[in-house]
Design a protein around this motif. Sequence first.
Motif, short mmCIF file in Angstrom:
data_model
loop_
_atom_site.label_atom_id
_atom_site.label_comp_id
_atom_site.label_asym_id
_atom_site.label_seq_id
_atom_site.Cartn_x
_atom_site.Cartn_y
_atom_site.Cartn_z
N ALA A 66 7.93 -5.37 13.80
CA ALA A 66 7.62 -3.63 13.31
C ALA A 66 7.24 -4.29 11.90
O ALA A 66 6.26 -3.87 11.37
CB ALA A 66 8.74 -3.15 12.77
N GLY A 67 7.43 -5.46 11.45
CA GLY A 67 7.56 -6.46 10.22
C GLY A 67 5.89 -6.51 10.36
O GLY A 67 5.42 -6.49 9.21
N ASP A 68 5.35 -7.63 11.33
CA ASP A 68 4.59 -7.88 11.56
C ASP A 68 3.85 -6.84 12.06
O ASP A 68 2.70 -6.76 11.40
CB ASP A 68 4.60 -8.42 12.60
N LEU A 69 3.31 -5.50 12.72
CA LEU A 69 2.82 -4.82 12.70
C LEU A 69 2.32 -3.85 12.12
O LEU A 69 1.12 -3.55 11.43
CB LEU A 69 3.60 -3.65 14.13
N ALA A 70 3.51 -3.47 11.11
CA ALA A 70 3.35 -3.07 9.56
C ALA A 70 2.40 -3.81 8.97
O ALA A 70 0.88 -2.63 8.30
CB ALA A 70 4.66 -2.70 9.12
N ALA A 71 2.08 -4.73 8.88
CA ALA A 71 1.48 -5.64 8.14
C ALA A 71 0.06 -5.16 8.45
O ALA A 71 -1.04 -5.18 7.73
CB ALA A 71 2.37 -7.46 7.66
N GLU A 72 0.21 -5.58 10.23
CA GLU A 72 -1.33 -5.33 10.88
C GLU A 72 -2.30 -3.96 10.30
O GLU A 72 -3.19 -4.08 9.74
CB GLU A 72 -1.13 -5.66 12.28
N PHE A 73 -1.15 -3.25 10.58
CA PHE A 73 -1.52 -1.72 9.90
C PHE A 73 -2.32 -1.58 8.57
O PHE A 73 -2.93 -1.33 8.29
CB PHE A 73 -0.71 -0.48 10.48
N ASP A 74 -1.80 -2.08 7.40
CA ASP A 74 -1.82 -2.03 6.59
C ASP A 74 -2.95 -2.96 5.78
O ASP A 74 -3.90 -2.56 5.53
CB ASP A 74 -1.01 -2.95 5.25
N ILE A 75 -3.56 -4.20 6.79
CA ILE A 75 -4.58 -4.98 6.45
C ILE A 75 -5.57 -4.02 7.12
O ILE A 75 -6.27 -4.19 6.33
CB ILE A 75 -4.36 -6.55 7.52
N GLN A 76 -5.04 -3.52 8.05
CA GLN A 76 -6.77 -2.83 8.36
C GLN A 76 -7.09 -1.75 8.09
O GLN A 76 -7.76 -0.85 8.05
CB GLN A 76 -5.99 -2.36 10.43
N GLY A 77 -6.37 -0.86 7.59
CA GLY A 77 -5.95 0.26 7.15
C GLY A 77 -6.93 -0.23 5.59
O GLY A 77 -8.30 0.36 4.81
N LYS A 78 -5.98 -1.10 4.69
CA LYS A 78 -6.98 -1.56 3.33
C LYS A 78 -8.82 -2.57 3.41
O LYS A 78 -8.91 -2.16 2.46
CB LYS A 78 -6.04 -2.39 3.01
N ALA A 81 -9.19 4.39 7.82
CA ALA A 81 -7.87 3.82 6.61
C ALA A 81 -6.53 4.64 6.16
O ALA A 81 -5.32 4.18 6.24
CB ALA A 81 -8.46 3.69 5.55
N GLU A 82 -6.35 5.69 5.93
CA GLU A 82 -5.44 6.33 6.06
C GLU A 82 -4.60 7.05 7.43
O GLU A 82 -3.40 6.49 6.86
CB GLU A 82 -5.46 8.09 5.72
N THR A 83 -5.05 6.68 8.32
CA THR A 83 -4.16 6.58 9.55
C THR A 83 -3.59 5.51 10.18
O THR A 83 -2.23 5.30 9.86
CB THR A 83 -5.14 6.94 10.72
N TYR A 84 -4.00 4.19 9.16
CA TYR A 84 -3.60 3.25 9.37
C TYR A 84 -2.42 2.97 8.49
O TYR A 84 -1.54 1.93 8.37
CB TYR A 84 -4.50 1.58 9.72
N GLN A 85 -2.22 4.02 7.20
CA GLN A 85 -1.66 3.52 5.88
C GLN A 85 -0.86 4.52 6.67
O GLN A 85 0.62 3.56 6.57
CB GLN A 85 -2.25 3.55 4.74
N ARG A 86 -1.09 5.40 7.44
CA ARG A 86 0.20 6.23 7.12
C ARG A 86 1.01 5.97 8.72
O ARG A 86 2.53 5.46 8.53
CB ARG A 86 -0.32 7.49 8.11
N ALA A 87 0.21 5.47 8.96
CA ALA A 87 1.31 4.29 10.68
C ALA A 87 2.56 2.80 10.20
O ALA A 87 3.35 3.01 10.40
CB ALA A 87 0.04 3.65 11.45
N ALA A 88 1.51 2.36 8.99
CA ALA A 88 2.49 1.42 8.53
C ALA A 88 3.66 2.13 8.00
O ALA A 88 4.52 0.89 8.26
CB ALA A 88 1.82 0.38 7.34
N ALA A 89 2.87 2.69 7.31
CA ALA A 89 4.77 2.99 6.66
C ALA A 89 5.63 4.22 7.60
O ALA A 89 6.72 3.95 7.35
CB ALA A 89 4.12 4.96 5.87
N GLU A 90 4.62 4.06 9.05
CA GLU A 90 5.91 4.85 9.61
C GLU A 90 6.99 3.89 10.18
O GLU A 90 8.23 3.99 11.04
CB GLU A 90 5.22 5.82 10.79
N ILE A 91 6.10 2.76 10.91
CA ILE A 91 6.52 1.35 11.36
C ILE A 91 8.36 1.14 10.50
O ILE A 91 8.58 0.71 10.98
CB ILE A 91 5.35 0.21 11.73
#
Lengths: 336, 528
Positions: B229-241, B31-41
């Motif tokens: 990037a917007g879409d991808l960050a959202a995807e990563f966020d959803i996955q993390g949550k 989950a953390e990995t996904y959220q960090r990725a979202a922030a990076e994106i």
Amino acid sequence: MFAAGLAYANGGEPIRPIPATPDVDPARAALGERLFHDAQLSKDGTVSCATCHDLASGGDDGGRVSFGVGGAAGPINAPTVFNVGFNFKQFWDGRADTLEAQVDGPVQSPVEMGSLWPDIVAKLYRDENYPSEFAAIYPDGITRDTIKNALAEFMRSLTTPGSRFDAWLAGDENAITALERRGYELFKFYGCVSCHQGANVGGNMFQVFGVINNYFTRRGDIADADRGRFNVTGNEADMHAFKVPSLRMAVHTAPYLHDGRAATLRDAVDIMFEFQLGREAPDADKNAIVAFIRTLAGQRARLDQIPTGSSEATAQAEFQTSQGAHGDPDERTGRP
Amino acid sequence: MTTATKTGLALSALLVAAASISYYMAREGDAETYQRAAAEIRQIRQLATEWSVETARVRSNPLGDYDALAAFIPEVARLKKGLLEAVRATPTMPERLANDTYAFASALDAKEERIERFKTANSVIRNSARYLPNAAASIARTASDAGLAGDVTELADGLGRYAASPSDEAKGRLKAIHERLEERLAALPGDDAGTLSNYLAHAEILLERQAPTERIFRQATSGDVSDLAGDLAAEFDIQGKTLERQAELYMMGVWASVVALSLVWVFVFVARSHPAPSQEAQPPAAAEAVEAAEAALAVAGAGSEAATNGSTVHHDPPDTTHKLLMSQQILTEVVGAGIAQAVRDLTVGFDDATARRAEDIAVLAERFATTNAARTDRYDLVDLTDCAEAALDVVAAGDGARVVAEFDDAPPVFASRAELGLMLEQVIDNALHAIRDKGLDADEGEICVKTARDGVDASVTVIDNGIGISPEDRMRMFEPFAGTREDRPGVGLAITQHIVHKYGGRIAVGSQPGGGTVLRISLPGMSE
């Protein structure tokens, strides 16, 4: 962000001065300097980095092409190692994104140093001093990545601040002569500055060699190296495109161009006018431009003037191989 | 309970707890990995926007240098590399997300390449655009010195205007002026001869290359990367949550199950430490232990449900779901088997009624375990008639009553066959008991099972002529452990209702005390 705010704050001049001191870790740069001069990095112990990048002259070897282990001739004119930290990519074709990545090229090329990294690491471990010196700087000790990082850090230290032109940029009206000043105005007038700009007076973009008139048709005898960036991207638009070379140390780095076919600065300027600008210009103008180019060379920055324990140096002490596998901690452009 | 059983239970519980905690931590880490990725994106997106802005600035400033523009490259490359490493280091990442990340990285590479191409092309037109006004100024100066001011000034003006906005028409005008003045221009002195011979060529270059350069510029600075990037960050966020929530739910389930096991164990221990039971009197401790086992079963059921929910939130990658379900399956099997074993051990030597009740609990616990295991099966289109036939067999309905089957064309239901089977077994079993409770034998009792299409729903109706349900009991008929019979745990209808609601269905019950019961279940059907 970055230097965006500074870009046009330089009195509107498209050339910016080189910072007085390079932004490097002195201990690493010092280690890199020893490696730079160490022929153990080559297969047969005959060639060091300094063999082709002579720091006592222009940071290159003065030949049309260079000669590596066993006297093998390389395919291209050795570029200067000075101010490479300002280049946005490395090699004529820009195939390395970082200086760390660039090190792999000459070290492993069979016609340059012809080495294998495991052999180099083993050799350095047998050395009297390297093991302890590396251990003092890098927790990982001697590895391919730490060797590359040290070399890259040294190369980043090889800046040449204090040129007469930079002094003129800083406001010293008398730092350059009237002829040199006219050369600079012509450099802008004819459009040389369209490509040769920024702190390194080049080194921040690609341009097709022969953009107006076809250089290679005229020269003939096309070799692989002549294809330039096309060799990296495979894109037809990049055929004969090269990284625009820095003019900072040009006065010391004859012969010129990627094929080393221009023996003098004036020859290089002639070729540029014909193939890049598609213009004719009076000799007087070209000579003035050469005079201007001569004012760009400064003196090699002195490492002993860098304050130790600077924030940069401290941050870099946390170098980890996992992060630094491709030189990440140092993926800086060397800009202030 | 033997020492070996106790030890086995305790060890199983420990193992499950340890496995669960490590699983939980791995999920949290993911989950953390996904959220960090979202922030990076998002950081890359910000950079990409600034990169475009800087590109536009360079385009409109012919004297600007490219240093600031080039400085974006290593920064974006660093973030991009981190992102790709995160993908490689997270094998459980859904393939779609990984592919989108690779596509995003490619888009960034393409953006860099386009910006480089723009820089290259821009230098050429910048060169010509700047040269023309310079040439014009130079010509005007010389012409004025040579007394050609009027006409040549017109030419110089034309050059300047052309440089600002090149067009075919402007070039034609320029050419016309040039031809008209050719002779007189030839009279201009030295340096400007070269300038003159060049300006038309540069006017040509400018005209030819302006449009392609503009196109490359638009490509390089279009919003593609930003949108991606917007879409991808959202995807990563959803996955993390999602993973975070799953980890929480899963852990709740695990702890509830562990608590259930411990409860059983403790009560068994208490029960066995009392004096040996006699045939005449049932010791209070044993009854308490049975109650405890019932309570434990309820807790385990709730825990298992939480874990199940945890595994089905949003879009879970198939392999992760599988892992979770495997883990949960082991857990429920251990809990179910553990409770069953504990209850059987506990009631050895007790009177028949208690032992029967305990055996029922044990059977339910085992079924609970296998049903949960069955949930890992794929859902399927299930025919209610098939399920009803199978359920009649399982509970041996024919042994206790006459069975009347009226099977009609019911639409299939998208569900777990095992769960629908369990549901119908409970209902038919209840009907059999109602018949028995009324004192009817196999000839007198009748169970009618109907399946039919009910609009878009599939319905199954079970009618018995048994004892019926009193109004007071109807109030609590769906509550677990609220059964009216001493010898049964009373969870059958609770299970039934749970399954019906899970599939979005309804239960209707009609009953006459002493006269029988009609129970009708409707489940959403799938159109064929």
